[in-house]
Design an enzyme around this catalytic site. Structure first.
Site, PDB file in Angstrom:
ATOM      1  N   ASP A   3       0.827  -1.204   0.000  1.00  0.00           N
ATOM      2  CA  ASP A   3       0.000   0.000   0.000  1.00  0.00           C
ATOM      3  C   ASP A   3       0.866   1.261   0.000  1.00  0.00           C
ATOM      4  O   ASP A   3       0.586   2.230  -0.722  1.00  0.00           O
ATOM      5  CB  ASP A   3      -0.914  -0.020   1.232  1.00  0.00           C
ATOM      6  CG  ASP A   3      -2.360   0.214   0.854  1.00  0.00           C
ATOM      7  OD1 ASP A   3      -2.701   0.062  -0.326  1.00  0.00           O
ATOM      8  OD2 ASP A   3      -3.176   0.534   1.750  1.00  0.00           O
TER       9      ASP A   3
ATOM     10  N   ASP B 161      -8.992  -2.703   1.991  1.00  0.00           N
ATOM     11  CA  ASP B 161      -8.757  -2.168   3.336  1.00  0.00           C
ATOM     12  C   ASP B 161      -9.753  -2.712   4.347  1.00  0.00           C
ATOM     13  O   ASP B 161      -9.600  -2.475   5.554  1.00  0.00           O
ATOM     14  CB  ASP B 161      -8.837  -0.641   3.301  1.00  0.00           C
ATOM     15  CG  ASP B 161      -7.789  -0.027   2.378  1.00  0.00           C
ATOM     16  OD1 ASP B 161      -6.683  -0.590   2.323  1.00  0.00           O
ATOM     17  OD2 ASP B 161      -8.092   0.982   1.714  1.00  0.00           O
TER      18      ASP B 161
END
Length: 392
Positions: free
Chosen positions: A183, A231
């Site tokens: 990420d 997420d």
């Protein structure tokens, strides 16, 4: 901060609670669940270490493919996600239809085609979910309303948590750590390699109609508050593991909603981490990798508390689920399990024994014929029948 951010956080938390409990009771075998009975004989898709290592690699390859060939691949993705979302809605709604079927006294399985075409009957709950799922997918494909898109995205998240299982903290630590750096790289560092373009942001905003993000219209300003399903789903796999771990070490004596023990701690930590990402977004005025805040928030507290409670090793290697046969980690453990089940030569079991919360009885007590050899071996279907009686 726009109030829509609170809606995004609420959707994420609800998805985690539903997904973790759905995963637990799905594989545990909720009485009366027709869909659970269909897959009960299949083993759970426990994630292996090599899978955890390769996932970020495949994710990066897919991200680059979408970045360079977005206009060519988006139609293929529409078809794939339509099929996946259709299946996910059926899976998510099946418990509700199971309750309805139980109330009405309808058969849990029904045959809809001749035996020569398909020998197995279909779960009634799945058939009832077909028109709902089909309607949702058609509405999404034609009009792309954000409410339907969010519903499909959350259904996909719950389904992923249901069918994929992290077997231990060791695997969870590897996959969450790798995606932590994944990420960071694709959000913060990719602009330096791709002429100022943020790969993650371009792909996420270039496919707004796909059910891969939660979209909530902002109230105070124009635009949307959004959160990628990765997420939610990736931390959700770990929280689902914590839910099963709580159920295992407490022998199933945990409230059905699961706000207890390590799962409750992990859920609170996830909420704090996600709020931290949203606050950073407001102050920095730039896209934030949510896993940068979520991963440390959920891993560090659960690891520290488990160490304090003397349960870190169990959490690390994976405690056997309450409904599973005890895991064999070493030859010594295997011998202990065999002794407990009466498998060792010269130790036939003549009395019922309690193993991991279940009563295992000899074949003679279970209404079966005694085997001819001197060793008392218990057939799998005998143990399953006892487990079924215990669950009910």
């Amino acid at each position: 901060m726009d109030p829509s951010a609170g809606v995004v956080v609420g959707c994420a938390v609800v998805t985690l609670v539903v997904g973790a409990n759905r995963a637990l009771y799905f594989w545990k075998g909720t009485p009366g669940s027709a869909v659970a009975q269909v897959v009960q004989e299949a083993s759970a898709n426990d994630m292996k270490l090599w899978t955890a290592v390769l996932l970020p690699v495949f994710g990066s390859i897919m991200l680059l493919a979408l970045f360079f060939f977005l206009n060519w691949l988006k139609y293929l993705l529409l078809v794939l996600f339509a099929f996946a979302a259709f299946t996910a809605v059926i899976v998510v709604l099946s418990p509700l239809f199971d309750l309805l079927i139980a109330k009405l006294g309808v058969q849990t399985f029904i045959r809809i085609c001749p035996r020569q075409w398909w020998d197995e009957p279909f779960p009634t709950s799945a058939l009832l979910g077909v028109p709902v799922a089909l309607t949702a997918v058609v509405v999404w494909a034609v009009w792309h309303p954000f409410l339907v898109t969010d519903f499909l995205a959350l259904s996909l998240g719950v389904t992923a948590m249901t069918f994929l299982r992290l077997p231990s903290l060791r695997i969870a630590f590897v996959i969450l750590t790798l995606f932590f750096f994944y990420d960071i790289f694709w959000v913060f560092l990719s602009p330096f390699l791709f002429h100022g373009e943020n790969v993650m942001v371009k792909v996420a905003t270039g496919l707004p109609s796909l059910p891969i993000v939660i979209l909530v219209p902002r109230i105070l300003t124009d635009g949307y508050s959004l959160l990628g399903m990765g997420d939610i789903t990736l931390p959700g796999l770990y929280l689902a593991y914590l839910r099963r771990f709580d159920d295992s070490i407490n022998h199933g004596q945990v409230p059905w909603y699961g706000f207890y023990g390590y799962f409750g701690l992990g859920l609170c930590a996830y909420t704090v981490g996600l709020l931290g990402a949203l606050v950073a977004l407001v102050f920095m005025h730039m896209a934030q990798p949510a896993l940068l805040y979520i991963v440390p928030a959920i891993l560090i507290p659960t690891m520290l508390i488990s160490w304090w409670n003397g349960q870190f090793r169990e959490l690390w290697i994976g405690h056997p689920a309450h409904h599973d046969v005890p895991a064999v980690e070493t030859a010594e453990n295997a011998r202990d399990i065999d002794v407990e089940l009466g498998h060792l030569e010269g130790t036939p079991m003549s009395e019922p024994k309690s193993v991991d919360g279940y009563t295992i009885v000899p074949l003679t007590d279970a209404g079966e014929h005694q085997p001819h050899d001197s060793e008392t071996l218990f057939e799998a279907h005998t143990i399953e029948s006892v487990q079924g009686n215990c669950d009910q």
